[in-house]
Enzyme design. Structure first.
Site, PDB file in Angstrom:
ATOM      1  N   GLY A 139      31.458  46.984  -9.592  1.00  0.00           N
ATOM      2  CA  GLY A 139      32.501  46.541 -10.504  1.00  0.00           C
ATOM      3  C   GLY A 139      33.751  47.403 -10.562  1.00  0.00           C
ATOM      4  O   GLY A 139      34.397  47.484 -11.601  1.00  0.00           O
ATOM      5  N   LEU A 148      28.085  31.409  -4.569  1.00  0.00           N
ATOM      6  CA  LEU A 148      29.051  30.316  -4.576  1.00  0.00           C
ATOM      7  C   LEU A 148      29.139  29.764  -6.002  1.00  0.00           C
ATOM      8  O   LEU A 148      28.104  29.554  -6.640  1.00  0.00           O
ATOM      9  CB  LEU A 148      28.576  29.219  -3.614  1.00  0.00           C
ATOM     10  CG  LEU A 148      29.591  28.150  -3.222  1.00  0.00           C
ATOM     11  CD1 LEU A 148      30.761  28.755  -2.433  1.00  0.00           C
ATOM     12  CD2 LEU A 148      28.927  27.049  -2.399  1.00  0.00           C
ATOM     13  N   ASN A 174      39.513  34.653  -6.662  1.00  0.00           N
ATOM     14  CA  ASN A 174      38.570  35.535  -5.977  1.00  0.00           C
ATOM     15  C   ASN A 174      39.383  36.597  -5.249  1.00  0.00           C
ATOM     16  O   ASN A 174      40.518  36.345  -4.843  1.00  0.00           O
ATOM     17  CB  ASN A 174      37.741  34.740  -4.958  1.00  0.00           C
ATOM     18  CG  ASN A 174      36.753  35.628  -4.215  1.00  0.00           C
ATOM     19  OD1 ASN A 174      36.101  36.491  -4.816  1.00  0.00           O
ATOM     20  ND2 ASN A 174      36.645  35.457  -2.906  1.00  0.00           N
ATOM     21  N   HIS A 208      39.133  39.046  -1.862  1.00  0.00           N
ATOM     22  CA  HIS A 208      38.376  39.200  -0.618  1.00  0.00           C
ATOM     23  C   HIS A 208      38.944  40.408   0.138  1.00  0.00           C
ATOM     24  O   HIS A 208      40.167  40.542   0.254  1.00  0.00           O
ATOM     25  CB  HIS A 208      38.494  37.925   0.228  1.00  0.00           C
ATOM     26  CG  HIS A 208      37.642  37.973   1.451  1.00  0.00           C
ATOM     27  ND1 HIS A 208      36.273  37.778   1.404  1.00  0.00           N
ATOM     28  CD2 HIS A 208      37.939  38.233   2.743  1.00  0.00           C
ATOM     29  CE1 HIS A 208      35.775  37.901   2.623  1.00  0.00           C
ATOM     30  NE2 HIS A 208      36.763  38.178   3.460  1.00  0.00           N
TER      31      HIS A 208
HETATM   32  C1  GAR Z   1      35.285  44.245  -3.133  1.00  0.00           C
HETATM   33  O1  GAR Z   1      35.727  44.903  -1.966  1.00  0.00           O
HETATM   34  C2  GAR Z   1      35.547  42.757  -3.025  1.00  0.00           C
HETATM   35  O2  GAR Z   1      36.738  42.448  -2.359  1.00  0.00           O
HETATM   36  C3  GAR Z   1      34.359  42.301  -2.228  1.00  0.00           C
HETATM   37  O3  GAR Z   1      33.272  43.026  -2.770  1.00  0.00           O
HETATM   38  C4  GAR Z   1      33.751  44.289  -3.235  1.00  0.00           C
HETATM   39  C5  GAR Z   1      33.286  44.475  -4.655  1.00  0.00           C
HETATM   40  O4  GAR Z   1      33.586  45.774  -5.093  1.00  0.00           O
HETATM   41  N1  GAR Z   1      34.181  40.900  -2.313  1.00  0.00           N
HETATM   42  C6  GAR Z   1      33.758  40.150  -1.286  1.00  0.00           C
HETATM   43  O5  GAR Z   1      33.446  40.619  -0.208  1.00  0.00           O
HETATM   44  C7  GAR Z   1      33.712  38.655  -1.562  1.00  0.00           C
HETATM   45  N2  GAR Z   1      33.576  37.910  -0.338  1.00  0.00           N
HETATM   46  P1  GAR Z   1      33.515  46.159  -6.626  1.00  0.00           P
HETATM   47  O6  GAR Z   1      32.147  45.699  -7.153  1.00  0.00           O
HETATM   48  O7  GAR Z   1      33.636  47.660  -6.628  1.00  0.00           O
HETATM   49  O8  GAR Z   1      34.646  45.469  -7.354  1.00  0.00           O
END
Ligand code: GAR
Length: 211
Positions: free
Chosen positions: A17, A97, A112, A114
């Protein structure tokens, strides 16, 4: 949602998070004019839930695997969003999803983030470390972060903001992820601010930003 209605945001997250933290920090500093109404995770052990408690944000845990019937899962999701009067959703490292009825109920009101420049290195199974591994394996010189609206598929909705990040010769998935995350933490609050200020409209696949 009318353009003047204040955003009541739910952040959906499955992991540590750090993007939630960036959003909550911006709200706490008064730099992001919206209300953080809910933090929802599909995993009871997700680190993001502790961060939410720390920021005084209500939490909920809801997983499709707890609902053998997809319809009761969708209804439970819609019910928790209604109970917290959520009118906008931000996926932040959410590895599920979003069910189609929820996308339809929140059309153009789900974002979202990415960790690559879509439409490259996106789609089902492309999340977290896997994205950075694929970027390095392909040998592209640039990657980056993308904030986009969510539709019924993985990573295909209209793009709101993108920012490039150079790939270095000595990068590992970890070093690259860390540099991309720094950009994500700036880009996501900025994208949300544009929506909170009512400056975004959508024409087909194109997202128009006023000012
Ligand atoms: C982030 O890098 C986000 O962009 C990615 O997961 C990570 C979560 O980090 N999301 C994806 O890959 C979605 N396809 P966080 O829990 O530290 O925010």
């Amino acid at each position: 949602m009318s353009t003047s209605e204040r955003i009541r945001l739910a952040v959906f997250a499955s992991g540590g998070g750090s993007n939630f933290e960036a959003i909550a920090g911006a709200v706490a500093r008064g730099a992001l004019p919206l209300d953080l109404a809910l933090c929802l995770s599909n995993r009871p052990d997700a680190g993001v839930l502790e961060r939410a408690v720390h920021h005084g944000v209500p939490t909920a845990v809801l997983s499709p695997s707890d609902h053998p019937n997809p319809d009761t899962y969708v209804q439970a999701l819609l019910d928790v969003l209604a109970a917290h009067r959520v009118n906008f959703i931000a996926l932040a490292g959410y590895m599920r999803l979003v069910p189609a009825p929820v996308v339809q109920a929140f059309r153009h009101r789900i974002l979202n983030i990415h960790p690559a420049l879509l439409p490259a290195f996106g789609g089902k199974g492309m999340y977290g470390r896997r994205v950075h591994e694929a970027v390095l394996a392909y040998g592209v010189r640039w990657t980056g972060a993308t904030v986009h609206l969510v539709d019924e598929q993985y990573d295909t909705g209209p793009i709101v903001l993108q920012e490039p990040v150079p790939v270095r010769q000595d990068d590992t998935p970890e070093t690259l992820a860390a540099r991309v995350l720094q950009v994500e933490h700036r880009l996501y609050p900025l994208a949300l601010k544009l929506f909170a200020e009512g400056r975004v409209s959508v024409e087909g696949r194109r997202v128009l930003i006023r000012g």
